[in-house]
Design a protein around this motif. Structure first.
Motif, PDB file in Angstrom:
ATOM      1  N   THR A  24       0.822  -1.211   0.000  1.00 19.13           N
ATOM      2  CA  THR A  24       0.000   0.000   0.000  1.00 19.13           C
ATOM      3  C   THR A  24       0.858   1.264   0.000  1.00 19.13           C
ATOM      4  N   HIS A  28       0.371   3.713  -3.231  1.00 17.93           N
ATOM      5  CA  HIS A  28      -0.255   5.009  -2.963  1.00 17.93           C
ATOM      6  C   HIS A  28       0.737   6.104  -2.596  1.00 17.93           C
ATOM      7  N   GLY A  29       2.032   5.803  -2.652  1.00 12.93           N
ATOM      8  CA  GLY A  29       3.049   6.797  -2.327  1.00 12.93           C
ATOM      9  C   GLY A  29       3.800   7.226  -3.568  1.00 12.93           C
ATOM     10  N   PRO A  93      -2.010   4.598   4.009  1.00 15.18           N
ATOM     11  CA  PRO A  93      -1.766   5.121   2.658  1.00 15.18           C
ATOM     12  C   PRO A  93      -2.975   5.037   1.733  1.00 15.18           C
ATOM     13  N   VAL A  94      -3.899   4.149   2.019  1.00 11.88           N
ATOM     14  CA  VAL A  94      -5.083   4.028   1.171  1.00 11.88           C
ATOM     15  C   VAL A  94      -5.992   5.237   1.358  1.00 11.88           C
ATOM     16  N   PRO A  97      -3.497   9.120   0.373  1.00  7.87           N
ATOM     17  CA  PRO A  97      -2.440   8.844  -0.608  1.00  7.87           C
ATOM     18  C   PRO A  97      -1.598  10.078  -0.893  1.00  7.87           C
ATOM     19  N   TYR A 101       5.648   7.259   2.718  1.00  5.88           N
ATOM     20  CA  TYR A 101       5.355   6.463   3.907  1.00  5.88           C
ATOM     21  C   TYR A 101       6.520   5.554   4.280  1.00  5.88           C
TER      22      TYR A 101
END
Length: 125
Positions: A24, A28-29, A93-94, A97, A101
């Motif tokens: 994740t 998302h990063g 992170p979901v 975003p 992280y």
């Protein structure tokens, strides 16, 4: 195998949760996390497992028992918080975003290293 070792199961569950955190945080990063996040996770978890006993000996701190102890059944409930907190960290992170992280991956790797160290202590005992 007569019974499954609960400390080993805890380490496996936390390892899968760490894998979820890495996925994740990478998806998302920022794109730099594609290589860095798995590298940070492996180095931090491995470094913790290898260097923590040395540091405890240098500081003359008595070694801690494994996280899940058969004489105290309540320790299993408290130890279950490790994978739970890592799974909650994987959800961050979901919902938010964008930022990097890497620190979240590092913290999850240290928690995973703690469970691996506990599994190794239980195996030696």
């Amino acid at each position: 195998m007569k019974r499954l070792e609960p400390n080993l199961l805890l380490a496996v569950a936390t390892g899968f949760a760490l894998l979820l955190v890495m996925i994740t945080a990478t998806v998302h990063g920022p794109p730099v996390g594609l290589i860095r996040n798995p590298l940070v996770a492996v180095l931090c978890a491995g470094g913790f497992v290898v260097l923590n006993p040395i540091l405890l000996r240098m500081m003359k701190i008595t070694p801690r028992p494994p996280l899940i102890h058969p004489d105290a059944p309540g320790t299993a409930v408290w130890a279950a918080l490790f994978p739970l907190m890592v799974i909650i960290a994987a959800a961050v992170p979901v919902f938010w975003p964008g930022p990097d992280y890497g620190l979240l991956v590092l913290i999850a790797a240290i928690w995973f290293g703690t469970t691996v160290e506990s599994a190794l202590k239980a195996r030696r005992a």
